[in-house]
Scaffold this motif. Sequence first.
Motif, PDB file in Angstrom:
ATOM      1  N   LEU A  73      36.758-102.263 -68.843  1.00  0.00           N
ATOM      2  CA  LEU A  73      36.840-101.076 -69.214  1.00  0.00           C
ATOM      3  C   LEU A  73      35.512-100.547 -69.416  1.00  0.00           C
ATOM      4  O   LEU A  73      36.034 -99.263 -69.275  1.00  0.00           O
ATOM      5  N   GLN A  74      34.748-100.876 -69.590  1.00  0.00           N
ATOM      6  CA  GLN A  74      33.732-100.277 -69.214  1.00  0.00           C
ATOM      7  C   GLN A  74      32.912 -99.721 -67.970  1.00  0.00           C
ATOM      8  O   GLN A  74      32.393 -98.779 -68.012  1.00  0.00           O
ATOM      9  N   SER A  75      33.741 -99.958 -67.197  1.00  0.00           N
ATOM     10  CA  SER A  75      32.871 -99.546 -65.899  1.00  0.00           C
ATOM     11  C   SER A  75      34.191 -98.864 -65.467  1.00  0.00           C
ATOM     12  O   SER A  75      32.846 -97.457 -64.839  1.00  0.00           O
ATOM     13  N   ASN A  76      35.127 -97.944 -66.115  1.00  0.00           N
ATOM     14  CA  ASN A  76      35.975 -97.396 -66.226  1.00  0.00           C
ATOM     15  C   ASN A  76      35.779 -95.896 -67.027  1.00  0.00           C
ATOM     16  O   ASN A  76      35.178 -95.068 -66.591  1.00  0.00           O
ATOM     17  N   GLN A  77      34.373 -96.596 -68.092  1.00  0.00           N
ATOM     18  CA  GLN A  77      34.366 -95.623 -69.347  1.00  0.00           C
ATOM     19  C   GLN A  77      33.182 -95.071 -68.061  1.00  0.00           C
ATOM     20  O   GLN A  77      32.649 -93.737 -67.983  1.00  0.00           O
ATOM     21  N   ALA A  78      31.862 -95.745 -67.827  1.00  0.00           N
ATOM     22  CA  ALA A  78      30.749 -95.327 -67.302  1.00  0.00           C
ATOM     23  C   ALA A  78      31.231 -94.767 -65.437  1.00  0.00           C
ATOM     24  O   ALA A  78      30.292 -93.635 -65.936  1.00  0.00           O
ATOM     25  N   LEU A  79      32.812 -94.670 -65.171  1.00  0.00           N
ATOM     26  CA  LEU A  79      32.538 -94.103 -63.772  1.00  0.00           C
ATOM     27  C   LEU A  79      33.088 -93.098 -63.715  1.00  0.00           C
ATOM     28  O   LEU A  79      32.980 -91.584 -63.904  1.00  0.00           O
ATOM     29  N   GLN A  80      34.041 -92.665 -65.263  1.00  0.00           N
ATOM     30  CA  GLN A  80      34.498 -90.734 -65.771  1.00  0.00           C
ATOM     31  C   GLN A  80      33.334 -90.619 -66.450  1.00  0.00           C
ATOM     32  O   GLN A  80      33.381 -89.226 -66.333  1.00  0.00           O
ATOM     33  N   ALA A  81      32.677 -91.013 -67.138  1.00  0.00           N
ATOM     34  CA  ALA A  81      31.544 -90.594 -67.722  1.00  0.00           C
ATOM     35  C   ALA A  81      30.528 -89.677 -66.711  1.00  0.00           C
ATOM     36  O   ALA A  81      29.838 -89.086 -66.754  1.00  0.00           O
ATOM     37  N   SER A  82      30.368 -90.829 -65.706  1.00  0.00           N
ATOM     38  CA  SER A  82      29.370 -90.307 -64.281  1.00  0.00           C
ATOM     39  C   SER A  82      29.652 -88.576 -63.875  1.00  0.00           C
ATOM     40  O   SER A  82      29.217 -87.961 -62.769  1.00  0.00           O
ATOM     41  N   ALA A  83      31.481 -88.413 -63.683  1.00  0.00           N
ATOM     42  CA  ALA A  83      31.796 -87.412 -63.341  1.00  0.00           C
ATOM     43  C   ALA A  83      31.344 -86.002 -64.341  1.00  0.00           C
ATOM     44  O   ALA A  83      32.204 -85.144 -63.569  1.00  0.00           O
ATOM     45  N   MET A  84      31.196 -86.586 -65.197  1.00  0.00           N
ATOM     46  CA  MET A  84      31.140 -85.718 -66.396  1.00  0.00           C
ATOM     47  C   MET A  84      29.236 -84.689 -66.443  1.00  0.00           C
ATOM     48  O   MET A  84      29.343 -84.064 -66.545  1.00  0.00           O
ATOM     49  N   VAL A  85      28.360 -85.219 -64.765  1.00  0.00           N
ATOM     50  CA  VAL A  85      27.187 -84.923 -64.699  1.00  0.00           C
ATOM     51  C   VAL A  85      27.070 -83.617 -64.089  1.00  0.00           C
ATOM     52  O   VAL A  85      27.638 -83.668 -63.349  1.00  0.00           O
ATOM     53  N   GLY A  86      26.446 -83.206 -64.929  1.00  0.00           N
ATOM     54  CA  GLY A  86      26.471 -80.909 -63.844  1.00  0.00           C
ATOM     55  C   GLY A  86      27.311 -80.870 -64.485  1.00  0.00           C
ATOM     56  O   GLY A  86      26.937 -79.330 -64.908  1.00  0.00           O
ATOM     57  N   ARG A  87      28.163 -81.165 -65.610  1.00  0.00           N
ATOM     58  CA  ARG A  87      29.069 -80.200 -66.176  1.00  0.00           C
ATOM     59  C   ARG A  87      27.993 -79.897 -67.504  1.00  0.00           C
ATOM     60  O   ARG A  87      27.732 -80.603 -67.867  1.00  0.00           O
ATOM     61  N   PHE A  88      29.375 -79.223 -68.313  1.00  0.00           N
ATOM     62  CA  PHE A  88      28.542 -78.415 -69.622  1.00  0.00           C
ATOM     63  C   PHE A  88      30.025 -79.524 -71.457  1.00  0.00           C
ATOM     64  O   PHE A  88      30.828 -79.345 -70.946  1.00  0.00           O
ATOM     65  N   VAL A  89      29.278 -79.571 -71.793  1.00  0.00           N
ATOM     66  CA  VAL A  89      29.702 -80.439 -72.981  1.00  0.00           C
ATOM     67  C   VAL A  89      29.742 -79.776 -74.651  1.00  0.00           C
ATOM     68  O   VAL A  89      28.716 -78.882 -74.633  1.00  0.00           O
ATOM     69  N   ILE A  90      30.991 -79.363 -74.944  1.00  0.00           N
ATOM     70  CA  ILE A  90      30.153 -79.190 -76.758  1.00  0.00           C
ATOM     71  C   ILE A  90      30.008 -80.690 -77.711  1.00  0.00           C
ATOM     72  O   ILE A  90      31.133 -81.275 -77.249  1.00  0.00           O
ATOM     73  N   VAL A  91      29.480 -80.281 -78.349  1.00  0.00           N
ATOM     74  CA  VAL A  91      28.556 -81.889 -78.544  1.00  0.00           C
ATOM     75  C   VAL A  91      27.765 -80.406 -80.226  1.00  0.00           C
ATOM     76  O   VAL A  91      27.518 -78.828 -80.427  1.00  0.00           O
ATOM     77  N   ASN A  92      27.762 -81.641 -81.391  1.00  0.00           N
ATOM     78  CA  ASN A  92      27.585 -80.627 -82.721  1.00  0.00           C
ATOM     79  C   ASN A  92      25.882 -80.050 -82.431  1.00  0.00           C
ATOM     80  O   ASN A  92      25.253 -80.864 -82.083  1.00  0.00           O
ATOM     81  N   SER A  93      26.193 -79.199 -82.522  1.00  0.00           N
ATOM     82  CA  SER A  93      24.413 -78.611 -82.864  1.00  0.00           C
ATOM     83  C   SER A  93      24.000 -77.471 -82.616  1.00  0.00           C
ATOM     84  O   SER A  93      24.867 -76.598 -83.363  1.00  0.00           O
ATOM     85  N   ASP A  94      22.642 -77.150 -83.031  1.00  0.00           N
ATOM     86  CA  ASP A  94      22.675 -75.650 -82.997  1.00  0.00           C
ATOM     87  C   ASP A  94      21.756 -74.695 -82.295  1.00  0.00           C
ATOM     88  O   ASP A  94      21.920 -73.208 -83.066  1.00  0.00           O
ATOM     89  N   THR A  95      20.936 -75.641 -81.757  1.00  0.00           N
ATOM     90  CA  THR A  95      20.786 -75.046 -80.868  1.00  0.00           C
ATOM     91  C   THR A  95      21.296 -74.758 -79.170  1.00  0.00           C
ATOM     92  O   THR A  95      21.616 -75.794 -78.642  1.00  0.00           O
ATOM     93  N   SER A  96      20.858 -73.631 -78.251  1.00  0.00           N
ATOM     94  CA  SER A  96      21.523 -73.899 -77.505  1.00  0.00           C
ATOM     95  C   SER A  96      20.912 -73.260 -76.333  1.00  0.00           C
ATOM     96  O   SER A  96      20.006 -72.403 -76.262  1.00  0.00           O
ATOM     97  N   TYR A  97      20.496 -74.033 -74.774  1.00  0.00           N
ATOM     98  CA  TYR A  97      19.826 -72.755 -74.054  1.00  0.00           C
ATOM     99  C   TYR A  97      21.027 -72.325 -73.203  1.00  0.00           C
ATOM    100  O   TYR A  97      21.778 -72.319 -72.635  1.00  0.00           O
ATOM    101  N   LEU A  98      20.012 -70.864 -72.758  1.00  0.00           N
ATOM    102  CA  LEU A  98      20.947 -69.566 -72.337  1.00  0.00           C
ATOM    103  C   LEU A  98      19.974 -69.858 -71.238  1.00  0.00           C
ATOM    104  O   LEU A  98      18.500 -69.018 -70.526  1.00  0.00           O
ATOM    105  N   GLY A  99      20.679 -69.571 -69.531  1.00  0.00           N
ATOM    106  CA  GLY A  99      19.805 -69.485 -68.521  1.00  0.00           C
ATOM    107  C   GLY A  99      20.369 -68.161 -68.314  1.00  0.00           C
ATOM    108  O   GLY A  99      21.048 -67.158 -68.344  1.00  0.00           O
ATOM    109  N   ASN A 100      20.052 -67.826 -66.381  1.00  0.00           N
ATOM    110  CA  ASN A 100      19.904 -66.417 -66.450  1.00  0.00           C
ATOM    111  C   ASN A 100      21.420 -66.116 -65.835  1.00  0.00           C
ATOM    112  O   ASN A 100      21.802 -67.010 -65.009  1.00  0.00           O
ATOM    113  N   GLU A 101      21.894 -65.396 -66.796  1.00  0.00           N
ATOM    114  CA  GLU A 101      23.713 -65.408 -66.187  1.00  0.00           C
ATOM    115  C   GLU A 101      24.351 -65.978 -66.663  1.00  0.00           C
ATOM    116  O   GLU A 101      25.469 -66.017 -66.305  1.00  0.00           O
ATOM    117  N   GLY A 102      24.006 -66.315 -67.651  1.00  0.00           N
ATOM    118  CA  GLY A 102      24.589 -67.932 -68.461  1.00  0.00           C
ATOM    119  C   GLY A 102      24.859 -66.962 -69.057  1.00  0.00           C
ATOM    120  O   GLY A 102      26.032 -66.295 -69.710  1.00  0.00           O
TER     121      GLY A 102
END
Length: 226
Positions: A86-115
């Motif tokens: 199960l842990q290996s499967n979670q790590a594999l699924q998590a690695s597929a999220m690298v480079g993607r955007f996620v929404i998490v609790n915070s009040d600050t975020s980065y705005l890229g060029n034409e982002g």
Amino acid sequence: MTDAISTGLLSDISVQEKYAAEPKSKELGQDVFLELMVTQMRNQNPLDPQDNSEFVAQLAQFSSVEGLDKLNNTMGDFVGSFESSLQSNQALQASAMVGRFVIVNSDTSYLGNEGLIAGTIDVPQTTDDLKVNVYNEEGELVAEELLGAAEAGPMSFAWDGNIEGTQLPAGNYRFEAYANFGGDDVQLNTALSHNVDSVTVGANGAVSLNVAGVGPVSISSVREIL
């Protein structure tokens, strides 16, 4: 007579040395159980011998306990293997999220060029006046987004940094959400989009996402994957 005594004494010493040399175990194994049963049979009262059914019952009880012990060990190995998988499967699924955007609790975020910065506001109850103030890195108010009426629950929004045709520069921006309840402005919790830089697997097998501008967060903390 002396030889018999000497032989018996040497035999006792030999047995003592044998058990002293053998590692002691706290578990009652099958060999020890059978040895105890044989000893019990040898030392029973010949005038009132123990009923055979009692020996059979003891043997059946021991076999049942031994079977349960083996079953527990087998289940323990199975659970350990399942958790590892199960842990290996979670790590594999998590690695597929690298480079993607996620929404998490915070009040600050980065705005890229034409982002674009996506977010969610937690609205505790229905309101007719929901707004978001946006501040730059210097703490200056650069935008005030009037979202109007909103029902209770998560309210999604997006901000592209475009103010009346002028694109704001790339950088970190802070968001403050307010709702009017009974004439009072109440600040609400916000969750914003962030890029996933990498994945970390801890010593205990826990998988965490390294989110830009936030740091490590658990997968369970991710509110949405964009």
